[in-house]
Design a protein around this motif. Structure first.
Motif, short mmCIF file in Angstrom:
data_model
loop_
_atom_site.label_atom_id
_atom_site.label_comp_id
_atom_site.label_asym_id
_atom_site.label_seq_id
_atom_site.Cartn_x
_atom_site.Cartn_y
_atom_site.Cartn_z
N VAL A 263 0.83 -1.20 0.00
CA VAL A 263 0.00 0.00 0.00
C VAL A 263 0.87 1.26 0.00
O VAL A 263 0.58 2.23 -0.70
CB VAL A 263 -0.96 -0.01 1.20
N GLN B 264 0.78 4.15 -2.77
CA GLN B 264 0.46 5.53 -2.39
C GLN B 264 1.57 6.48 -2.81
O GLN B 264 1.32 7.58 -3.32
CB GLN B 264 0.23 5.60 -0.87
N ARG C 263 -3.71 1.58 -8.46
CA ARG C 263 -4.45 0.32 -8.63
C ARG C 263 -3.65 -0.70 -9.43
O ARG C 263 -3.67 -1.91 -9.12
CB ARG C 263 -5.80 0.60 -9.31
N ILE D 175 -1.16 -2.55 -7.22
CA ILE D 175 -1.80 -3.50 -6.30
C ILE D 175 -2.35 -4.69 -7.07
O ILE D 175 -2.23 -5.85 -6.63
CB ILE D 175 -2.91 -2.77 -5.51
N PHE E 96 -8.74 -3.91 -3.03
CA PHE E 96 -8.75 -2.45 -3.14
C PHE E 96 -10.09 -2.07 -3.79
O PHE E 96 -10.19 -1.91 -5.00
CB PHE E 96 -7.56 -1.98 -3.98
N PRO F 140 -4.89 4.87 -1.26
CA PRO F 140 -5.12 3.47 -1.57
C PRO F 140 -5.21 2.64 -0.29
O PRO F 140 -4.71 3.05 0.77
CB PRO F 140 -3.89 3.08 -2.39
N GLY F 141 -5.84 1.48 -0.41
CA GLY F 141 -5.94 0.59 0.75
C GLY F 141 -6.24 -0.83 0.30
O GLY F 141 -6.72 -1.06 -0.81
N VAL F 142 -5.94 -1.77 1.17
CA VAL F 142 -6.33 -3.17 0.95
C VAL F 142 -6.99 -3.67 2.23
O VAL F 142 -6.59 -3.31 3.34
CB VAL F 142 -5.14 -4.07 0.57
N ARG G 277 -4.77 1.35 5.11
CA ARG G 277 -4.99 2.50 4.23
C ARG G 277 -4.01 3.59 4.63
O ARG G 277 -3.76 3.79 5.83
CB ARG G 277 -6.43 3.01 4.33
#
Length: 351
Positions: free
Chosen positions: A241, A245, A266, A269, A278, A314-316, A325
């Motif tokens: 992440v 980012q 994206r 990831i 995501f 962004p995050g997962v 995040r």
């Protein structure tokens, strides 16, 4: 407003409070603004007489109405025979209000429009950018003070209370949105409500919060590990992440489409096989509202305007395990992206 001319209207009735503040400086909770070809008029009630005079100055003519504001507006417009058609903010007007526009006695034709002022707000001037920068600095200072107090056994609500106090004592005007503090598996909820859950050793602790200066918002997210060093999976997900980012905040540019900006993070990831984790967009505009134009989304084909301020977040998220995040605030200037928050995103492991 040039946008009003482009719609073929004689003017615009503005009811969305952030738009009223943008156009006039008025920060009260009751008011309507009418933008006409040669003047702008703010209508409010007795409670805001003095506040309106202090905040608005020469930006608009102030009318304090004794009846309800809508009746006052219709009466005012009777003196403008040349005004035949006004737009109204369909995204901000209730059904009941819109029904009033069709009643007998309304002296103009009212036509729905969408986001005319919001599109103008998307590009910030220098003063607006500095307000966001100040809010971000305040927010990061409050976070630093809060993280020094975080311990295993605390409840999420305890951490949120400390953070919100640190924001207020540093002169944040308010919290632009409900503070999110989510621990352990609850960090997999992107918009978790802060709960009474106690932090356990090795937990993720995700903090998503904001500050407000001169009406302008900062929006920050940090994810840390509490109580013991991060394990291998935590480090792997965090670095993924963080890399995404960093790439997005360094390479995002005005003139990109929202979809192209979203793809900066994206694609990285997805290449690691975690695209399904995501599930939200990369970011959004930031200003008088914490969510405004433009949108950094895979569904947005419009170009990001120069001088916009946006989030990069962004995050997962993995149900039952947790989520990561990382969010910073970025100005899209003519020379490229400029970080407004501190960008200190190395993994923190709190003892």
């Amino acid at each position: 407003m040039q946008a009003v001319d482009g719609e073929g209207l004689d003017g615009l009735v503005v009811t969305h409070l952030p738009n009223i503040r943008y156009l006039t400086g008025f920060s009260g909770s009751a008011g309507v603004v009418v933008v006409l070809p040669n003047e702008t008029i703010l209508l409010s009630d007795f409670r805001y007489r003095e506040q309106a005079q202090q905040e608005v100055g020469d930006t608009a003519r102030i009318e304090i109405v004794q009846s309800d504001i809508w009746s006052g507006l219709w009466k005012l417009l009777e003196g403008y025979r040349e005004i035949e058609q006004l737009g109204f903010e369909s995204h901000a007007v209730t059904v009941a209000q819109a029904q009033r526009f069709q009643k007998d006695g309304v002296p103009v034709s009212m036509q729905p429009v969408t986001s005319l002022v919001e599109r103008q707000r998307a590009s910030k001037d220098g003063q607006e950018v500095e307000a966001v920068r100040s809010a971000a600095a305040l927010a990061m200072s409050a976070l630093d003070a809060t993280l020094e107090t975080v311990r295993v056994g605390q409840r999420e609500q305890d951490v949120a209370a400390t953070l919100e106090r640190e924001l207020r004592v540093r002169d944040s005007e308010w919290h632009p949105f409900e503070t999110i503090v989510a621990s352990g598996p609850r960090s997999a909820l992107p918009h978790a409500s802060t709960s009474t859950r106690e932090i356990e050793p090795g937990d993720w602790l995700l903090l998503d919060f904001g500050a407000q200066v001169d009406g302008y918002c900062a929006d920050i997210t940090r994810t840390v590990v509490v109580g013991r060093p991060a394990d291998e999976r935590q480090r792997t997900m965090y670095e993924l992440v963080r890399d995404a980012q960093m790439k997005a905040r360094q390479e995002v540019r005005a003139g990109m489409t929202g979809r192209e900006a979203d793809a900066l993070a994206r694609s990285l990831i997805e290449d690691q096989g975690f695209g399904d984790a995501f599930g939200h967009s990369l970011g959004h505009g930031l200003g008088l509202e914490v969510h405004e134009e433009p949108r950094l989304s895979a569904r947005n084909e419009e170009e990001l305007p120069c001088h916009a301020v946006v989030t990069i977040e962004p995050g997962v998220y993995f149900p039952g395990w947790g989520g990561v995040r990382i969010e910073d605030d970025v100005y899209l200037g003519p020379e490229g992206a400029e970080l407004l928050s501190d960008g200190k995103t190395q993994l923190l492991e709190l003892s």
